[in-house]
Scaffold this motif. Structure first.
Motif, PDB file in Angstrom:
ATOM      1  N   GLY A   8       0.875  -1.405  -0.124  1.00  0.00           N
ATOM      2  CA  GLY A   8      -0.254   0.453  -0.024  1.00  0.00           C
ATOM      3  C   GLY A   8       0.696   1.054  -0.193  1.00  0.00           C
ATOM      4  O   GLY A   8       2.089   1.010   0.091  1.00  0.00           O
ATOM      5  N   GLY A   9       0.321   2.477  -0.445  1.00  0.00           N
ATOM      6  CA  GLY A   9       0.633   3.704   0.131  1.00  0.00           C
ATOM      7  C   GLY A   9       0.367   4.666  -0.556  1.00  0.00           C
ATOM      8  O   GLY A   9      -0.844   4.636  -1.090  1.00  0.00           O
ATOM      9  N   LEU A  10       0.707   5.590  -1.043  1.00  0.00           N
ATOM     10  CA  LEU A  10      -0.034   7.129  -1.464  1.00  0.00           C
ATOM     11  C   LEU A  10       0.355   7.111  -2.947  1.00  0.00           C
ATOM     12  O   LEU A  10       1.505   7.198  -3.812  1.00  0.00           O
ATOM     13  N   VAL A  11      -0.952   7.507  -3.760  1.00  0.00           N
ATOM     14  CA  VAL A  11       0.000   7.516  -4.919  1.00  0.00           C
ATOM     15  C   VAL A  11      -1.102   8.370  -6.180  1.00  0.00           C
ATOM     16  O   VAL A  11      -2.784   8.677  -5.157  1.00  0.00           O
ATOM     17  N   GLN A  12      -1.132   8.710  -7.008  1.00  0.00           N
ATOM     18  CA  GLN A  12      -2.693   9.809  -7.719  1.00  0.00           C
ATOM     19  C   GLN A  12      -3.227   8.911  -8.107  1.00  0.00           C
ATOM     20  O   GLN A  12      -3.521   8.356  -8.921  1.00  0.00           O
ATOM     21  N   ALA A  13      -4.389  10.059  -8.735  1.00  0.00           N
ATOM     22  CA  ALA A  13      -5.342   9.375  -9.391  1.00  0.00           C
ATOM     23  C   ALA A  13      -4.905   9.183 -10.113  1.00  0.00           C
ATOM     24  O   ALA A  13      -3.761   9.565 -10.723  1.00  0.00           O
ATOM     25  N   GLY A  14      -5.264   7.379 -11.245  1.00  0.00           N
ATOM     26  CA  GLY A  14      -4.800   7.433 -12.301  1.00  0.00           C
ATOM     27  C   GLY A  14      -3.557   6.546 -12.425  1.00  0.00           C
ATOM     28  O   GLY A  14      -3.125   6.030 -12.954  1.00  0.00           O
ATOM     29  N   GLY A  15      -2.891   6.771 -11.418  1.00  0.00           N
ATOM     30  CA  GLY A  15      -1.972   6.029 -11.002  1.00  0.00           C
ATOM     31  C   GLY A  15      -2.307   4.100 -10.063  1.00  0.00           C
ATOM     32  O   GLY A  15      -3.291   3.703 -10.764  1.00  0.00           O
ATOM     33  N   SER A  16      -1.344   3.483 -10.679  1.00  0.00           N
ATOM     34  CA  SER A  16      -1.264   2.567  -9.947  1.00  0.00           C
ATOM     35  C   SER A  16       0.024   1.651  -9.353  1.00  0.00           C
ATOM     36  O   SER A  16       1.193   2.368  -8.631  1.00  0.00           O
ATOM     37  N   LEU A  17      -0.677   0.322  -8.400  1.00  0.00           N
ATOM     38  CA  LEU A  17      -0.136  -0.168  -7.369  1.00  0.00           C
ATOM     39  C   LEU A  17      -0.220  -1.325  -7.425  1.00  0.00           C
ATOM     40  O   LEU A  17      -1.161  -2.145  -7.603  1.00  0.00           O
ATOM     41  N   ARG A  18       0.773  -2.375  -6.304  1.00  0.00           N
ATOM     42  CA  ARG A  18       0.349  -3.595  -6.230  1.00  0.00           C
ATOM     43  C   ARG A  18       0.183  -4.226  -5.160  1.00  0.00           C
ATOM     44  O   ARG A  18       1.528  -3.483  -4.404  1.00  0.00           O
TER      45      ARG A  18
END
Length: 122
Positions: A8-18
């Motif tokens: 988990g983490g902080l990401v901007q809208a439109g971004g990705s995480l795994r």
């Protein structure tokens, strides 16, 4: 078996995480492993599930086409690849294993990871 969620983490809208869900103290013997998410004051919500043996997947409608759940048998790990993230995806994400009944109901699951926070900024 203990489950360890991470990624988990902080990401901007439109971004990705795994996100990753690793089993320790044994191997996944459960038929189904799932991801749920929860925001303050709300019930834990089903996101996606995968069958350990066949890799069959199912998703809640709001994440179809954006999230992908998968498993790596050799690594004893389940992943949740999240793309095109939206602010409404912000939540604590939990992995769970071994439902005794209906796969999309949180109370059916016996094993839970500790949760990992995903924050999507607008």
């Amino acid at each position: 078996v203990q489950l360890q969620a991470s990624g988990g983490g902080l990401v901007q809208a439109g971004g990705s995480l795994r996100l990753s869900c690793a089993a320790s103290g044994g191997t996944f013997r459960a038929a189904i492993i799932a991801w749920f998410r929860q925001t303050p004051g709300k019930e834990r919500e089903f996101v996606a599930a995968v069958t350990w043996s066949g890799g069959n997947t199912v998703y809640t409608n709001s994440v179809k086409g954006r999230f992908t759940i998968s498993r790596d048998i050799a690594k004893n790990t389940v992943y949740l690849q999240m793309q095109s993230l939206k602010p409404e995806d912000t939540a604590v994400y939990y992995c769970a294993a071994d439902p005794s009944g209906t796969y999309h109901l949180a109370h059916e699951y016996e094993y839970w990871g500790q949760g990992t926070l995903v924050t999507v900024s607008s």
